[in-house]
Motif scaffolding. Structure first.
Motif, PDB file in Angstrom:
ATOM      1  N   PHE A 138      51.392 -24.112  73.804  1.00 52.89           N
ATOM      2  CA  PHE A 138      52.541 -23.727  72.981  1.00 52.89           C
ATOM      3  C   PHE A 138      52.764 -24.706  71.828  1.00 52.89           C
ATOM      4  N   LEU A 139      51.970 -25.777  71.784  1.00 55.71           N
ATOM      5  CA  LEU A 139      52.111 -26.775  70.718  1.00 55.71           C
ATOM      6  C   LEU A 139      51.461 -26.265  69.431  1.00 55.71           C
ATOM      7  N   PRO A 140      51.838 -26.835  68.281  1.00 56.46           N
ATOM      8  CA  PRO A 140      51.233 -26.415  67.004  1.00 56.46           C
ATOM      9  C   PRO A 140      49.719 -26.556  67.033  1.00 56.46           C
ATOM     10  N   GLU A 141      49.027 -25.564  66.470  1.00 54.62           N
ATOM     11  CA  GLU A 141      47.568 -25.526  66.478  1.00 54.62           C
ATOM     12  C   GLU A 141      46.994 -26.287  65.285  1.00 54.62           C
ATOM     13  N   LYS A 142      45.825 -26.913  65.504  1.00 57.07           N
ATOM     14  CA  LYS A 142      45.112 -27.617  64.449  1.00 57.07           C
ATOM     15  C   LYS A 142      43.640 -27.231  64.520  1.00 57.07           C
ATOM     16  N   LEU A 143      43.015 -26.998  63.369  1.00 56.46           N
ATOM     17  CA  LEU A 143      41.603 -26.660  63.319  1.00 56.46           C
ATOM     18  C   LEU A 143      40.780 -27.914  63.040  1.00 56.46           C
ATOM     19  N   ILE A 144      39.690 -28.103  63.776  1.00 54.09           N
ATOM     20  CA  ILE A 144      38.816 -29.258  63.559  1.00 54.09           C
ATOM     21  C   ILE A 144      37.372 -28.778  63.409  1.00 54.09           C
ATOM     22  N   GLU A 145      36.602 -29.500  62.603  1.00 55.91           N
ATOM     23  CA  GLU A 145      35.184 -29.200  62.411  1.00 55.91           C
ATOM     24  C   GLU A 145      34.362 -29.931  63.473  1.00 55.91           C
ATOM     25  N   THR A 146      33.456 -29.208  64.142  1.00 57.55           N
ATOM     26  CA  THR A 146      32.554 -29.801  65.115  1.00 57.55           C
ATOM     27  C   THR A 146      31.136 -29.310  64.805  1.00 57.55           C
ATOM     28  N   PRO A 147      30.118 -29.940  65.403  1.00 55.88           N
ATOM     29  CA  PRO A 147      28.743 -29.443  65.188  1.00 55.88           C
ATOM     30  C   PRO A 147      28.570 -27.997  65.626  1.00 55.88           C
ATOM     31  N   GLN A 148      29.410 -27.537  66.560  1.00 61.71           N
ATOM     32  CA  GLN A 148      29.323 -26.165  67.040  1.00 61.71           C
ATOM     33  C   GLN A 148      30.130 -25.190  66.180  1.00 61.71           C
ATOM     34  N   GLY A 149      30.875 -25.718  65.190  1.00 63.13           N
ATOM     35  CA  GLY A 149      31.700 -24.859  64.352  1.00 63.13           C
ATOM     36  C   GLY A 149      33.142 -25.328  64.331  1.00 63.13           C
ATOM     37  N   VAL A 150      34.037 -24.454  63.891  1.00 65.06           N
ATOM     38  CA  VAL A 150      35.460 -24.786  63.812  1.00 65.06           C
ATOM     39  C   VAL A 150      36.122 -24.477  65.152  1.00 65.06           C
ATOM     40  N   TRP A 151      36.851 -25.463  65.671  1.00 62.84           N
ATOM     41  CA  TRP A 151      37.567 -25.288  66.931  1.00 62.84           C
ATOM     42  C   TRP A 151      39.065 -25.374  66.670  1.00 62.84           C
ATOM     43  N   ALA A 152      39.818 -24.583  67.416  1.00 60.86           N
ATOM     44  CA  ALA A 152      41.277 -24.658  67.367  1.00 60.86           C
ATOM     45  C   ALA A 152      41.753 -25.489  68.557  1.00 60.86           C
ATOM     46  N   ILE A 153      42.540 -26.534  68.280  1.00 61.53           N
ATOM     47  CA  ILE A 153      43.063 -27.386  69.350  1.00 61.53           C
ATOM     48  C   ILE A 153      44.580 -27.488  69.214  1.00 61.53           C
ATOM     49  N   HIS A 154      45.202 -27.976  70.262  1.00 63.47           N
ATOM     50  CA  HIS A 154      46.642 -28.218  70.260  1.00 63.47           C
ATOM     51  C   HIS A 154      46.859 -29.703  70.561  1.00 63.47           C
ATOM     52  N   PRO A 155      46.935 -30.556  69.532  1.00 62.67           N
ATOM     53  CA  PRO A 155      47.075 -31.992  69.769  1.00 62.67           C
ATOM     54  C   PRO A 155      48.305 -32.315  70.609  1.00 62.67           C
ATOM     55  N   ALA A 156      48.166 -33.335  71.462  1.00 64.89           N
ATOM     56  CA  ALA A 156      49.274 -33.754  72.319  1.00 64.89           C
ATOM     57  C   ALA A 156      50.460 -34.219  71.475  1.00 64.89           C
ATOM     58  N   ALA A 157      51.647 -34.020  72.017  1.00 68.63           N
ATOM     59  CA  ALA A 157      52.880 -34.450  71.350  1.00 68.63           C
ATOM     60  C   ALA A 157      53.574 -35.522  72.192  1.00 68.63           C
ATOM     61  N   ASP A 158      54.245 -36.450  71.531  1.00 67.61           N
ATOM     62  CA  ASP A 158      54.935 -37.538  72.220  1.00 67.61           C
ATOM     63  C   ASP A 158      56.332 -37.120  72.647  1.00 67.61           C
ATOM     64  N   LEU A 159      56.674 -37.441  73.896  1.00 68.97           N
ATOM     65  CA  LEU A 159      58.060 -37.338  74.336  1.00 68.97           C
ATOM     66  C   LEU A 159      58.776 -38.611  73.924  1.00 68.97           C
ATOM     67  N   VAL A 160      60.037 -38.523  73.576  1.00 67.76           N
ATOM     68  CA  VAL A 160      60.839 -39.674  73.140  1.00 67.76           C
ATOM     69  C   VAL A 160      61.825 -40.033  74.240  1.00 67.76           C
ATOM     70  N   GLU A 161      61.905 -41.337  74.567  1.00 67.24           N
ATOM     71  CA  GLU A 161      62.808 -41.782  75.629  1.00 67.24           C
ATOM     72  C   GLU A 161      64.246 -41.817  75.123  1.00 67.24           C
ATOM     73  N   GLY A 162      65.138 -41.296  75.956  1.00 65.70           N
ATOM     74  CA  GLY A 162      66.558 -41.294  75.634  1.00 65.70           C
ATOM     75  C   GLY A 162      67.368 -41.966  76.740  1.00 65.70           C
ATOM     76  N   LYS A 163      68.573 -41.527  76.912  1.00 64.89           N
ATOM     77  CA  LYS A 163      69.498 -42.118  77.879  1.00 64.89           C
ATOM     78  C   LYS A 163      69.000 -41.933  79.308  1.00 64.89           C
ATOM     79  N   ASP A 164      69.204 -42.973  80.135  1.00 65.88           N
ATOM     80  CA  ASP A 164      68.856 -42.971  81.561  1.00 65.88           C
ATOM     81  C   ASP A 164      67.368 -42.777  81.813  1.00 65.88           C
ATOM     82  N   GLY A 165      66.529 -43.184  80.843  1.00 65.59           N
ATOM     83  CA  GLY A 165      65.085 -43.101  81.035  1.00 65.59           C
ATOM     84  C   GLY A 165      64.549 -41.690  81.029  1.00 65.59           C
ATOM     85  N   ILE A 166      65.270 -40.766  80.412  1.00 62.71           N
ATOM     86  CA  ILE A 166      64.812 -39.376  80.326  1.00 62.71           C
ATOM     87  C   ILE A 166      64.061 -39.172  79.006  1.00 62.71           C
ATOM     88  N   TRP A 167      62.794 -38.803  79.128  1.00 64.87           N
ATOM     89  CA  TRP A 167      61.939 -38.551  77.976  1.00 64.87           C
ATOM     90  C   TRP A 167      62.020 -37.072  77.626  1.00 64.87           C
TER      91      TRP A 167
END
Length: 410
Positions: free
Chosen positions: A58-87
Motif C-alpha cells: 500500500f506504500l507509494p510505488e517506485k520504478l527502478i532499472e535492473t538488468p532484467q528490466g524495469v521493476w516496480a517496488i514499494h520502498p520501506a517507510a519510517d515510523l516516527v516515535e511519539g508519546k509513550d514510545g508509540i511509533w
C-alpha cells in the motif's frame, strides 16, 4: 504439607494465568487503522526501539532499472516515535480499495505487526493482512467474506500414477453443490514458483472472489481445483510427511525430477476430480489458468492436451517457448512439440473459446509475454490481452482472476 499444597496451587494458578493471558491482553495500540480520509496508519509500541520501518504494497510505488528490466517496488517507510514510545506512520495519500500485505522491521529485524493477528504465508515470507473496502463491488469488497451463499473448500489427497505418490489439492465447490444434483464446469487454477495448493486459497482470495461473483450473477457456478504445481512436493510445507520443512523452492524444476513431470501427471488430477465430483467433462466445460510459473504450466498443459480445455488463462505467464526456462536442450514432447501442438490447439473450428493473456507493464516476464503474442499474431491465433499497471504482484493476479472468472463457461 499444607504449605506445600499452597505452593503447588499458586504455581498452577500462575501457569493457568500465563496460558490464558492472551484472552485478556488486548493489543496496546490500534494497528492497522483505516482512516476516514482513506489513508492507512500503522502503529507499534516500542519504547526501547531505535528504528521502526514498514514495508507493504500500500506504500507509494517506485520504478527502478535492473538488468532484467524495469521493476516496480514499494520502498520501506519510517515510523516516527511519539508519546509513550508509540511509533506511527500514515500513508501520504488515500489507498485504493484492495487487499494488502505488510511487515515491520524493528532495529533491523523483519517481523509482523504484533497488533494485527491476521497473517499470511507467501512462500517463505510471513506478512500481515488488511483489506480496504469503501463500497459494494469494489476490490476490497470482492476479496472479503460477505453475507452471501458460500461454497465449500476441501483439502484432498489423490494418487498420481505418473509420479507414484499421493498428492494434495484444494477443491472449492459452489454454494448449493451438495443438494443441487447438477453437474458443474471445472476450473483448474495454478500457482506460481514457490507457491503450493494453498496459495490461491489464502493469498489469492480465490474462494471469496468466486463466492461474491457467483452470488452477484457475474460468474457461473463452477468447481475450482487448486493444485500443487511442484512435482517434487506432495503438499504445502508442513502438510506432508516431510514435516515442517523450510519453504522456498523458487524453481520450475528440481534436479532429479523428470522433465515436464507436472504437465505429464496432470491427467491424474483430472481423473480424480471427475471421479469424485459431479463434473461436466466436455472441452468447453473445462478451464485452466495460472500465475507466473502456473501460467507457463497452463500454456503447456492446454497445448499438449490440446483439445481438453475450452478456456486458457496466462496471468504474468512465462513465455512463448520453453527456451527461456533453461539453457539445456529440452527433450520432453510437452516442450519439443510446441509448434505442432499449438497448431492442433488452434485448428479451425477447434480453437479455445478464450485464450486470455494478462501482464503488468513493469512485469519482468513482459519480454516473454510479448514473444508469445508475436508468435500467436504471426499464426493468426486469436487471444484476448489485458495489460495493467504494476509488475509481478498478487494485486494484478487477483484482478486478472476477477476478469477471467467472469468470461469462462458463458
Amino acid at each position: 504439607m499444607k504449605k506445600s499444597m499452597i505452593v503447588v496451587c499458586a504455581a498452577m494458578m500462575a501457569g493457568s494465568m500465563f496460558a490464558q493471558q492472551n484472552l485478556f491482553g488486548p493489543a496496546q495500540v490500534k494497528s492497522p487503522e483505516i482512516n476516514p480520509d482513506g489513508t492507512i496508519t500503522i502503529r507499534f509500541k516500542g519504547p526501547k526501539a531505535k528504528t521502526v520501518k514498514v514495508e507493504g504494497d500500500f506504500l507509494p510505488e517506485k520504478l527502478i532499472e535492473t538488468p532484467q528490466g524495469v521493476w516496480a517496488i514499494h520502498p520501506a517507510a519510517d515510523l516516527v516515535e511519539g508519546k509513550d514510545g508509540i511509533w506511527e506512520y500514515t500513508t501520504p495519500e488515500p489507498v485504493p480499495a484492495d487487499y494488502y500485505t505488510y511487515t515491520l522491521t524493528i532495529d533491523g529485524v523483519k517481523t509482523v505487526d504484533p497488533a494485527n493477528v491476521y497473517i499470511n504465508r507467501d512462500v517463505a515470507t510471513i506478512t500481515n493482512q488488511l483489506i480496504v473496502s469503501r463500497e459494494k463491488g469494489d476490490n476490497g469488497d470482492l476479496f472479503s467474506v460477505n453475507d452471501v451463499p458460500h461454497g465449500t473448500v476441501r483439502s484432498m489427497w489423490y494418487y498420481s500414477k505418473e509420479l507414484g505418490t499421493n498428492r494434495r489439492i484444494t477443491v472449492y465447490t459452489p454454494a448449493g453443490y451438495e443438494t443441487s444434483g447438477k453437474k458443474y464446469p471445472v476450473f483448474y487454477l495454478l500457482h506460481g514458483a514457490g507457491g503450493d495448493e494453498t496459495a490461491w486459497y489464502t493469498q489469492g482470495r480465490a474462494t471469496q472472489i468466486l463466492d461474491n461473483l457467483i452470488a452477484a450473477g457475474k460468474a457461473e457456478p463452477m468447481i475450482l481445483v487448486m493444485t500443487n504445481g511442484n512435482a517434487w512436493d506432495t503438499a504445502a510445507p508442513g502438510e506432508s510427511s516431510e514435516g515442517f520443512q523450510q519453504p522456498g523452492a523458487l524453481t520450475l524444476n528440481r534436479e532429479g525430477t523428470k522433465e515436464a513431470a507436472f504437465e505429464l501427471h496432470f491427467p491424474d488430477v483430472m481423473k480424480f476430480v471427475e471421479k469424485n465430483f459431479r463434473c461436466k467433462t466436455d472441452k468447453n466445460s473445462r478451464a485452466i489458468a495460472g500465475l507466473s510459473m502456473g501460467g507457463f504450466h497452463s500454456q503447456a498443459i492446454s497445448r499438449y492436451y490440446n483439445q481438453k480445455f475450452g478456456y486458457v488463462g496466462l496471468f504474468s505467464g512465462a513465455t512463448g517457448g520453453v527456451q527461456a526456462l533453461s539453457q539445456k536442450p529440452q527433450e520432453s514432447p510437452v516442450y519439443t512439440q510446441f509448434d505442432a501442438d499449438f497448431a492442433k490447439q488452434f485448428a479451425k473450428g477447434k480453437e479455445p473459446k478464450l485464450f486470455y493473456i494478462a501482464c503488468g507493464k513493469t512485469d519482468f516476464v513482459m519480454p516473454g509475454v510479448k514473444a508469445l503474442r508475436e508468435y500467436m499474431d504471426q499464426h493468426n491465433y486469436k487471444y484476448e490481452y489485458n495489460e495493467s499497471e504494476g509488475g509481478h504482484i498478487w494485486r494484478n493476479w487477483r484482478n486478472y482472476l476477477v476478469e477471467y472468472a467472469q468470461k469462462i463457461f458463458k
